[in-house]
Design a protein around this motif. Structure first.
Motif, PDB file in Angstrom:
ATOM      1  N   HIS A 122       0.793  -1.214   0.000  1.00  0.00           N
ATOM      2  CA  HIS A 122       0.000   0.000   0.000  1.00  0.00           C
ATOM      3  C   HIS A 122       0.843   1.289   0.000  1.00  0.00           C
ATOM      4  O   HIS A 122       0.377   2.337  -0.450  1.00  0.00           O
ATOM      5  N   ASP A 141     -10.021  -0.462   3.212  1.00  0.00           N
ATOM      6  CA  ASP A 141      -8.910  -1.006   4.012  1.00  0.00           C
ATOM      7  C   ASP A 141      -9.420  -1.485   5.371  1.00  0.00           C
ATOM      8  O   ASP A 141     -10.260  -0.829   5.991  1.00  0.00           O
ATOM      9  N   ASP A 145      -3.968   2.546   8.811  1.00  0.00           N
ATOM     10  CA  ASP A 145      -2.711   2.963   8.146  1.00  0.00           C
ATOM     11  C   ASP A 145      -2.340   4.396   8.525  1.00  0.00           C
ATOM     12  O   ASP A 145      -1.930   5.189   7.672  1.00  0.00           O
ATOM     13  N   ASP A 227      -7.106  -1.499  -0.785  1.00  0.00           N
ATOM     14  CA  ASP A 227      -6.272  -2.459  -0.075  1.00  0.00           C
ATOM     15  C   ASP A 227      -7.143  -3.707   0.047  1.00  0.00           C
ATOM     16  O   ASP A 227      -8.220  -3.675   0.658  1.00  0.00           O
TER      17      ASP A 227
HETATM   18 MN    MN Z   1      -3.473  -0.477   3.735  1.00  0.00          MN
END
Ligand code: MN
Ligand code: MN
Length: 301
Positions: A122, A141, A145, A227
């Protein structure tokens, strides 16, 4: 490092017998293309299960099993000008790869192309986003993150949404499917600057409510980043960091369908073929068709 050779090296009698592994349906030259596909086989900062560097070719291979016509959108994909550039040559250093993608993206956007980037991990997304400081971003996702640094690097894949926030600014990022975040990220207070729709929120309220909310809060170009661990592992087992209780395949398709015409750049990252049973690569391939179909066609009611 292997090489596919230069065009002038090709022997006409042999090029009829061999093919370069490109996405089926990508028949266009770069200059004529509207969509430009490329792979980024980089997975150096992945923390748990590596192997996403193998994903671009795995997705191309899976795509080979899809029909080229989709009655859902009424689009015949070979008629759409799609070009596949192949895979980016990458080194070991994440920052260097991200800088290179900044340059690649700059050229693609300047030429009016719509990039479809196949990761890889990613972290690579931030290189492309650097070129679109005024865009909104929708991320699928399981993870927030949102770490400032991870394992000694600001360019680790666990930091990518935070890096994108630094480029785009507050209230520009919409992350869907979240179900894993650290106390450090939560306590930072910075997560409030982006909108997180947890997988549980989607399950309780339906993806339609999320789509409506995103539509209300965006007006303009959208960067769409998938993702693959945002999906429930039953839909996408072949990922680097699987997380139970995730999104359904049709949840993500609904977002792509609803936002497609505003999406100017698209990526699919974090797929890890060695852990796949074939379903993850097939879903990733289908997502490419869903994205192009949403832009090129009109949905059958
Ligand atoms: Mn990610
Ligand atoms: Mn993730």
């Amino acid at each position: 490092m292997g090489s596919n050779g230069k065009t002038e090296d090709n022997v006409p009698e042999l090029t009829d017998l061999f093919y370069l592994p490109k996405l089926p349906d990508a028949h266009s030259s770069y200059s004529e293309s509207r969509y430009v596909i490329f792979g980024v086989p980089f997975d150096n900062t992945s923390s748990y299960r590596r192997g996403s560097r193998l994903a671009p070719d795995s997705i191309r291979h899976a795509y080979d099993n899809l029909e080229s016509f989709d009655p859902w959108y009424s689009v015949n994909f070979p008629d759409v000008p799609i070009c596949d550039l192949g895979n980016l040559e990458v080194g070991e250093d994440a920052e260097e790869v991200i800088d290179t993608l900044h340059q690649v993206g700059s050229r693609l956007y300047r030429d009016g192309k719509i990039p479809i980037m196949l990761g890889g991990e990613h972290s690579i997304t931030s290189g492309m986003v650097r070129n679109l400081p005024d865009a909104y971003m929708v991320i699928i996702d399981a993870h927030s993150d949102f770490r400032d640094t991870y394992m000694g690097s600001k360019f680790n894949h666990a930091c990518v949404t935070r890096r994108c926030l630094e480029i785009l600014g507050r209230d520009r990022i919409f992350s869907v499917g979240t179900r894993s975040t650290s106390m450090e990220e939560k306590d930072s207070g910075i997560m409030d600057q982006a909108s997180f729709y947890s997988a549980r929120y989607v399950q309780k309220n339906g993806i339609g409510a999320v789509l409506d909310d995103i539509k209300d809060k965006t007006s303009g170009q959208i960067y769409f980043s998938i993702d693959m661990d945002g999906f429930d592992p039953s839909f996408a087992p072949g990922v680097g960091t699987p997380e139970p209780y995730g999104l359904k395949d049709t949840d993500v398709r609904t977002l792509i369908n609803g936002l497609g015409k505003s999406i100017v750049s698209f990526d699919i990252v974090e797929m890890t073929p060695v852990y796949d049973n074939g379903n993850t690569s097939m879903l990733a391939a289908k997502l490419i068709q869903d994205f192009i179909g949403s832009r090129e066609g009109s949905l059958e009611e």
